[in-house]
Design an enzyme around this catalytic site. Structure first.
Site, mmCIF file in Angstrom:
data_model
loop_
_atom_site.group_PDB
_atom_site.id
_atom_site.type_symbol
_atom_site.label_atom_id
_atom_site.label_comp_id
_atom_site.label_asym_id
_atom_site.label_seq_id
_atom_site.Cartn_x
_atom_site.Cartn_y
_atom_site.Cartn_z
ATOM 1 N N MET A 45 -20.655 3.806 15.621
ATOM 2 C CA MET A 45 -19.501 3.021 15.195
ATOM 3 C C MET A 45 -19.658 1.537 15.535
ATOM 4 O O MET A 45 -18.683 0.832 15.749
ATOM 5 C CB MET A 45 -18.237 3.586 15.846
ATOM 6 N N HIS A 85 -22.222 -7.001 9.209
ATOM 7 C CA HIS A 85 -23.212 -8.058 8.947
ATOM 8 C C HIS A 85 -24.116 -7.769 7.751
ATOM 9 O O HIS A 85 -24.161 -8.567 6.807
ATOM 10 C CB HIS A 85 -24.054 -8.318 10.202
#
Length: 253
Positions: A71, A78
């Site tokens: 997670m 990104h």
């Protein structure tokens, strides 16, 4: 032994040339994964680490390494934002200035992130259903107001242009130490994650690296990743036990 990432403690952004360091803001707390040996406790080890770094940054014991890896919000946001922004850009033309990172994300990228997140949550659901008591609640939070990491170059007419830095840690860290790890666990669990496949395939192309081949986590550059397959794991139960995510499989059936 413990390795404490100072860069992540302080929220530092280091340029590719190592000539510039930007302070993105000091963090108030950070997750730490501790697997104590017999006779010791998580709280005791955490207290030792806390005394080492002082009280300005609070260490929060995470449930397990699998939770913060699977997670990890950085490895989700990104690469996906980079994929959504550059996939239809001719990066060879350069930019007049570094584009904004989060603010530059469009609706397509938002939809991609939503699909991506749902895939990760499906993996989480499958693991928690299979292993009773497995705690995967821990997540990481990202930054705001960033620009894309760029390389400044002078063009033939003497003007300056900015080109994507595909050697930035959003690629070199978030892919082999983030997405590929999640992808590898998903493969062991038999969970399909097509949106993640798309992002990884694009990222490895611009990185000139090979992690995924024909849908398998078996590329020639697997040795620079932290994927379970790099360490020889082919069975999910074995992976979960060896990495202290669960104790005995029989207890979870």
């Amino acid at each position: 032994a413990a390795c404490l990432p100072l860069k992540h403690f302080l929220g530092l952004d280091v340029s590719s040339s190592m000539e510039k360091v930007e302070d993105m803001g000091t963090k108030k707390e950070i997750d730490v994964v501790i697997t104590p040996k017999k006779g010791c406790t998580v709280d005791k080890i955490c207290a030792i680490l806390q005394n080492m770094i002082g009280r300005l940054l609070v260490l929060q014991p995470a449930a397990n390494f699998l939770a913060v890896t699977t997670m990890n919000i950085n490895s989700v946001w990104h690469p996906t934002i980079l994929y959504g922004f550059y996939k239809n850009h001719d990066v060879s033309e350069g930019f007049d200035e570094p584009p904004l990172f989060y603010q530059g994300a469009d609706e397509y990228t938002g939809q991609k992130l939503d699909k991506f997140s749902n895939e990760v949550l499906e993996l989480k659901h499958v693991l928690e259903e299979r292993y009773t008591g497995l705690d995967l609640k821990d997540i990481h939070h990202g930054y705001r107001s960033l620009t894309h990491s760029m390389v400044e170059k002078e063009t033939v007419d003497g003007s300056k242009k900015y080109f994507p830095n595909f050697k930035y840690h959003y690629f070199t860290e978030d892919i082999p130490c983030g997405l590929i790890v999640t992808q590898g666990i998903a493969k062991l669990a038999g969970v399909a994650i097509p949106s993640m496949d798309n992002v990884i395939m694009w990222c490895q192309e611009v990185m000139v690296k090979y992690f995924l081949v024909d849908g398998r986590v078996a590329g020639k550059d697997l040795n620079i990743t932290r994927a379970p397959q790099h360490y020889g794991f082919t069975n999910l139960d074995t992976f979960m036990i060896v990495n202290h995510c669960v104790l005995k499989i029989a207890e979870n059936i």
